[in-house]
Enzyme design. Structure first.
Site, short mmCIF file in Angstrom:
data_model
loop_
_atom_site.label_atom_id
_atom_site.label_comp_id
_atom_site.label_asym_id
_atom_site.label_seq_id
_atom_site.Cartn_x
_atom_site.Cartn_y
_atom_site.Cartn_z
N ASN A 1 0.72 -1.11 0.05
CA ASN A 1 0.02 -0.14 0.04
C ASN A 1 0.85 1.30 -0.07
OD1 ASN A 1 0.80 0.45 2.65
ND2 ASN A 1 -0.99 -0.47 3.64
N ASP B 1 -9.58 -9.58 -0.04
CA ASP B 1 -8.57 -8.70 0.67
C ASP B 1 -8.80 -7.14 0.43
OD1 ASP B 1 -6.64 -8.24 3.00
OD2 ASP B 1 -5.59 -7.53 1.22
#
Ligand code: COA
Length: 254
Positions: free
Chosen positions: A24, A213
């Site tokens: 991320n 996810d």
């Protein structure tokens, strides 16, 4: 949990450096990326084991993942070490234990990031609806077989007890109020391609978990309005196969 014998071919280890597209914006590797690596190790070891005798050729498909916790973060530049071993075999299923360690290759520090237990079922390559028998694994201690049988029976019972919950789907609401369930509700659309699929043409369990996810992360970030990480994943059962788009079209045309 310790498997039959780490020296036997029923154990494997793979490693891969973590890249920016695994992570991320804060540099933390996505939970989905780790789940996909776990599943890749699981499918290799279980398919190898199920083809270890001269029987009908098969591919092991992921049937279930037990609850797993993400114990410490993994970052871009670290090396993921994924080790897998077969810990139990029933007549038609294989239990695989996968451990993930992150290694900082500059300092040599290693940390355990995940321990996951997965169940695979071998399906014939000629007939995908045919479940094959699993060659029994050799245990180095009798207790390992007994402990494995207890885990097998516990997950079978849990599956029967939770069957009724599988139909629950929350319908979206138009213009929802902030901070309500509907406000953060999200969905992803993914066109299944060949690289997502097994030899049978079904989507890999790891690919499905990565998508799960991703969408769960979007929901959590929308609600919290900040960076979020996956802390744990509850048990997941894979009830049905997701087919490659081309196969589905061909089937519908028949
Ligand atoms: N978790 C663990 N084991 C499971 C399971 C689950 N959710 N569902 C079935 N099994 C095991 C059963 O215990 C049985 O083993 P046993 O005889 O040793 O007890 C074996 O699978 C066969 O069970 P059966 O009832 O005959 O098969 P099924 O018709 O339920 O089919 C699957 C099982 C897994 C083949 C089917 O549910 C499926 O195709 N799921 C999707 C798999 C997939 O696409 N995964 C991702 C791609 S890899």
């Amino acid at each position: 949990m310790s498997g039959p014998d780490a020296e036997t071919p029923s154990a494997i280890q793979i490693c891969r450096i973590m890249r920016p597209d695994d992570a991320n914006v804060a540099g933390n590797v996505h939970g989905g990326t780790i789940l996909k690596m776990i599943e890749e190790a699981g499918v290799i070891i279980s398919t190898r084991h199920c083809n270890s005798q001269n029987g009908e050729r098969c591919v092991a498909v992921l049937a279930r993942v037990e609850r797993t916790d993400f114990l410490s973060p993994m970052c871009i530049g670290e090396v993921a070490h994924v080790s897998a071993e077969i810990t139990y075999t029933s007549k038609h299923s294989v239990e695989v234990q996968v451990n993930v360690m992150s290694e900082n290759i500059l300092t040599g520090t290693k940390k355990l990031t995940n321990k996951a237990t997965l169940w695979y079922v071998p399906l014939s390559l000629k007939n995908v609806d045919k479940v094959l028998e699993v060659p029994p694994v050799v245990y180095s201690r009798q207790e390992q077989e007994e402990e494995g049988r207890r885990r097998y029976e516990a997950q079978k019972l849990e599956r029967m007890q939770t069957k009724w919950r599988n139909g629950d789907i929350t319908q979206p609401i138009l213009n929802p109020e902030p901070n309500t369930v509907s406000y953060s509700q999200s969905s992803l659309i993914h066109l299944v391609g060949p690289s997502d699929c097994t030899l049978h043409g079904f989507v890999h369990g790891g690919v499905t978990m990565k998508l799960m996810d991703e969408v769960a992360g979007i929901v959590a970030a929308r609600h919290c309005k900040t960076n979020i990480v996956t802390a744990s994943v509850d048990a997941i059962n894979f009830h049905d196969k997701i087919r490659k788009a081309r196969d589905r079209g061909r089937e519908e045309a028949l």
